[in-house]
Design an enzyme around this catalytic site. Structure first.
Site, PDB file in Angstrom:
ATOM      1  N   GLU A 385       0.885  -1.209  -0.081  1.00 60.07           N
ATOM      2  CA  GLU A 385      -0.055  -0.067  -0.064  1.00 60.07           C
ATOM      3  C   GLU A 385       0.746   1.354  -0.115  1.00 60.07           C
ATOM      4  O   GLU A 385       0.695   2.311  -0.705  1.00 60.07           O
ATOM      5  CB  GLU A 385      -0.895   0.241   1.288  1.00 60.07           C
ATOM      6  CG  GLU A 385      -1.967  -1.049   1.227  1.00 60.07           C
ATOM      7  CD  GLU A 385      -2.873  -0.959  -0.375  1.00 60.07           C
ATOM      8  OE1 GLU A 385      -3.073   0.277  -0.632  1.00 60.07           O
ATOM      9  OE2 GLU A 385      -3.354  -1.950  -0.627  1.00 60.07           O
ATOM     10  N   TYR A 399      -4.863   4.244 -12.867  1.00 64.58           N
ATOM     11  CA  TYR A 399      -5.184   2.739 -12.315  1.00 64.58           C
ATOM     12  C   TYR A 399      -6.463   2.337 -13.046  1.00 64.58           C
ATOM     13  O   TYR A 399      -7.462   2.349 -12.537  1.00 64.58           O
ATOM     14  CB  TYR A 399      -5.772   3.322 -11.040  1.00 64.58           C
ATOM     15  CG  TYR A 399      -5.875   2.136 -10.063  1.00 64.58           C
ATOM     16  CD1 TYR A 399      -4.600   1.263  -9.639  1.00 64.58           C
ATOM     17  CD2 TYR A 399      -6.908   1.686  -9.456  1.00 64.58           C
ATOM     18  CE1 TYR A 399      -4.621   0.207  -8.775  1.00 64.58           C
ATOM     19  CE2 TYR A 399      -7.193   0.441  -8.547  1.00 64.58           C
ATOM     20  CZ  TYR A 399      -5.933  -0.211  -8.189  1.00 64.58           C
ATOM     21  OH  TYR A 399      -5.920  -1.290  -7.346  1.00 64.58           O
TER      22      TYR A 399
END
Length: 786
Positions: A385, A399
């Protein structure tokens, strides 16, 4: 007539190269031809200066390169202005007009290798073009080594209106309404900026509105593209990068850890102030949401420094471990490179099966105990993350689809590198995922299909769900990294250096898998040298997952792998046809042969399924001749060699053109043909002077029964360069070569007993045409020349 050997006569015949790019500049009516002529001129200079060691990968949709390595300039780059000068020198290659009008410098840096990086954002009338950046690198000697990225030459010809009718505030309101966030008061990120955004076949002036908040207890982190003139929602990109699909570790394992805390009168805070991250007090801070959704929540505290919160202890300790990894291995100070505080919130919501980066901090759920346990309990989940944050501050990979799959994969890779288990099983999420199921995992990096993900491009999943399959298709680059790092002799640290350099130096917002291949190969070259084991290993790693190159010979192509000059197939036999294929956009086919004497080298490239080009190099790697006709027109080269030697032939698809259909390559060279002779005859053939417009006819044919080669000699040839052509055909009507522009005193030759000249012209501008004053024929034995 005195008999002469074929070798002796051929030596007296000068077959000069007359192809599209060696002629006078075209008038400019056909932009596609003009573009290719200009690009070819730049590529020729780069190839010559690079001694044939340059490499080019093309953006096939836009017809411009997206990765070029080699010697791009003789200028030294000491400043941003020098970088602009080099890009200006090569602007025709990218179909740019004025570099300073179309590119804006956004990043300038120099790394430990002495390599300078200049990252430019494409703009149109001062407005950024979303996702398009160009990166120029100069080595420690200030010599440009590469230019890569995405530039869209079509933007400037669309005439986009860059005057917004909406304000940024109005765009934010429209984005909130589209996402149903009108009643939300607290936003972690709320900003709007103008960009040019590609739509279906066109472009729109939009505000990209970035919003990060909570809605109905669910996190939202999205880019919303709002048409700046109409208020219409053009597109929405989900930036939320969840651990549920990519995390590693099975939750809190009960192990005892030491954590750095901050004392105060009466207790301790769960914040690490020992890292000395920056002068303004950057630290690692851990909060609790107390099973609510308010962020960042409450700073965790304890009265005796004996903590009884496993999820918080893991999140805190692992955040520190990730920080230490990036600093010690890559010299990176926190996710932004400038010592930003790393914030984490645990106990988010109730039974929340996820973790995410919201653009400002990490957030971890406790899991439901069945699908997941506490997601902060695994080091590679935390590493994964926080790497999303590193990516956001560097390459900023969009993304979605392939760029999103790269985003996920890079986080998987660094999660694994940071965790560094001694018994590495290359599984993703095995420790925190489905605690009741042994051997289960979210993904496998060593064997992606074992968890339902592709491990090769022939398994690529085309889907619009999951942001275009970002978690599924990440299996392909994951497998490439696994191939690389497990190659004998490759260390984990060196593999990590290559992947980190690729992320921070070469990848751009819209990078695709082929760009990741190029970026990692170039990074390995920078770090370890062009002939290093690392370069070989990373090249093979990508090839073996079907990204670039050919891991096995293409069907019917027995000459692969022959993608480099050093791997050239040969020696090829004079007069023999070789049927090869250009199987991918990065495939080059190299062949070699050695002449036995001085004389004419004749090359022909026919049966072309796409626009292929032909090049000839001498033994030192210098390009000596080329043929770059347009479309599927045959290519030919005739080069007068002054001495015997080794030569190399390169076949390549223009602008990434490729096909499974085979081409036909033939080389005829001195020292290989014996037992015959050339005979010359005076023969006059002329076009009209000047020729007519809209003309297409086979004007002149010469036949000699029994001959194995025939030729015609042009004393003069003048056509409108790039638009009117003289084509040379063999007996079967195949176009063997073509000429345009101004040429003089050269021979055109074909195999067989018949040669035909064909003149084709367009609708405007005429010229002299041609005059042929001699013909010639070659036979294995004497034939009466009368």
């Amino acid at each position: 007539m005195k008999k002469l050997t074929a070798m002796a006569v051929v030596t007296t015949m000068v077959f000069t190269l007359a192809s599209l790019n060696t002629t006078a500049a075209p008038v400019g009516k056909d932009k596609a031809i003009d573009k290719k002529v200009k690009q070819s001129a730049v590529l020729t200079k780069i190839t010559n200066d690079s001694k044939g060691k340059d490499k080019v990968t093309w953006n096939e949709k836009k017809g411009v390169p997206n990765f070029v390595t080699g010697k791009l300039s003789n200028k030294k780059v000491k400043s941003a202005n020098d970088a602009v000068a080099v890009l200006t020198e090569n602007k025709d290659l990218f179909d740019m007009n004025v570099v300073t009008d179309e590119l804006s410098l956004t990043v300038q840096s120099t790394d430990d290798l002495g390599t300078s990086m200049y990252k430019f954002q494409q703009t149109y009338k001062g407005v950024p073009v979303f996702g398009n950046q160009i990166i120029l690198h100069a080595d420690k000697d200030q010599i440009v080594s590469s230019v890569n990225g995405y530039y869209d030459p079509e933007v400037k010809v669309k005439g986009i209106n860059t005057k917004a009718k909406l304000t940024g505030t109005e765009a934010v309101d429209a984005a909130k309404a589209a996402l149903g966030l009108q009643g939300v008061e607290q936003f972690d990120i709320q900003k709007a900026s103008l960009v040019i955004y590609p739509t279906a076949g066109d472009y729109a002036l939009t505000y990209v509105v970035t919003l990060s908040t909570l809605a109905a207890d669910e996190p939202v982190y999205k880019d919303v593209f709002v048409n700046a003139r109409t208020g219409e929602i053009v597109d929405t990109l989900n930036k939320m990068e969840h651990a549920a699909a990519v995390g590693t570790g099975k939750g809190v394992l009960g192990d005892t850890k030491s954590v750095n805390t901050d004392s105060y009168t009466g207790g301790f805070y769960l914040q690490d102030v020992t890292k000395q991250m920056n002068a303004t007090g950057g630290k690692i801070i851990t909060y609790t949401a107390k099973n609510g959704t308010t962020l960042p929540g409450t700073l965790l505290s304890d009265t005796d420094n004996n903590w009884n919160d496993p999820a918080a202890i893991d999140a805190h300790a692992y955040s520190g471990a990730v920080y230490d990894y990036y600093l010690s291995k890559h010299g990176r100070n926190s996710f932004d490179g400038a010592g930003a505080s790393i914030k984490a919130t645990v106990h988010y919501s109730s039974n929340y099966n996820n973790a995410f980066w919201n653009g400002t901090q990490m957030v971890y759920g406790d899991g439901d105990g069945s699908t997941f346990v506490a997601l902060s309990g695994s080091l590679d989940v935390v590493g994964h993350e926080i790497t999303h944050a590193v990516t956001e501050r560097t390459a900023d990979l969009v993304y979605s689809y392939q760029s999103g799959a790269l985003n996920e994969s890079w986080s998987d890779v660094f999660g694994n590198l940071i965790e560094n288990k001694s018994d590495n099983t290359w599984l993703v999420g095995e420790d925190i995922y489905t605690p009741g199921t042994s051997g289960d995992a979210l993904r496998s990096m060593s064997n992606p299909p074992a968890m339902g993900d592709p491990g090769h491009m022939d398994q690529y999943v085309n889907t619009s769900s999951d942001n275009g399959g970002v978690h599924t298709n990440s299996g392909i680059p994951n497998k490439a990294f696994y191939n690389f790092v497990t190659t004998p002799g490759i260390t984990r640290d060196n593999a990590g250096k290559v992947w980190y350099r690729a992320l921070t130096q070469y990848l751009t917002t819209n990078s695709q898998f082929i760009d990741a291949r190029n970026a990692t190969i170039q990074s390995a070259t920078d770090l370890f040298g062009a002939g290093s084991a690392e370069v070989t290993a990373v090249t093979n790693a990508w090839t073996n997952v079907g990204v670039g190159g050919t891991s096995t010979p293409a069907p019917g192509d027995e000459y692969e792998p022959n993608d480099t000059q050093s791997a050239a197939y040969g020696p090829i036999t004079s007069g023999t046809i070789y049927n090869g294929t250009i199987g991918t956009s990065t495939d080059n086919d190299w062949f070699k042969f050695t002449t036995g004497a001085s004389g004419t080298i004749a090359l022909s490239l026919t049966n072309l399924p796409k626009d292929y080009d032909l090049y000839l190099y001498n033994g030192s790697g210098t390009q000596v001749a080329k043929s770059e006709n347009g479309s599927t027109t045959a290519e030919s080269i005739s080069y007068s060699a002054s001495a015997a030697g080794t030569y190399y032939v390169k076949v390549i698809g223009y602008s990434g053109a490729n096909s499974s259909t085979a081409y036909a390559l033939k080389a005829t060279y001195p020292g290989a043909t014996t037992g015959g002779s050339w005979t010359y005859l005076t023969q006059a053939y002329d076009t009209a002077h000047p020729y007519a417009n809209n003309f297409n006819s086979n004007l002149h044919t010469y036949t000699k029964a029994g001959a194995t080669k025939v030729a015609v000699h042009f004393s003069r040839l003048e056509t409108e360069s790039g638009y009117d052509y003289v084509k040379i055909k063999d007996k079967a009507g195949n176009v063997i070569s073509q000429y345009t522009g101004t040429q003089a005193a050269f021979w055109a030759i074909v195999d067989g007993d018949t040669i035909t000249t064909n003149l084709t012209t367009d609708s405007s501008v005429t010229a002299y045409g041609y005059t042929i004053d001699q013909v010639g024929y070659f036979t294995p034995s004497a034939v009466d020349g009368k």
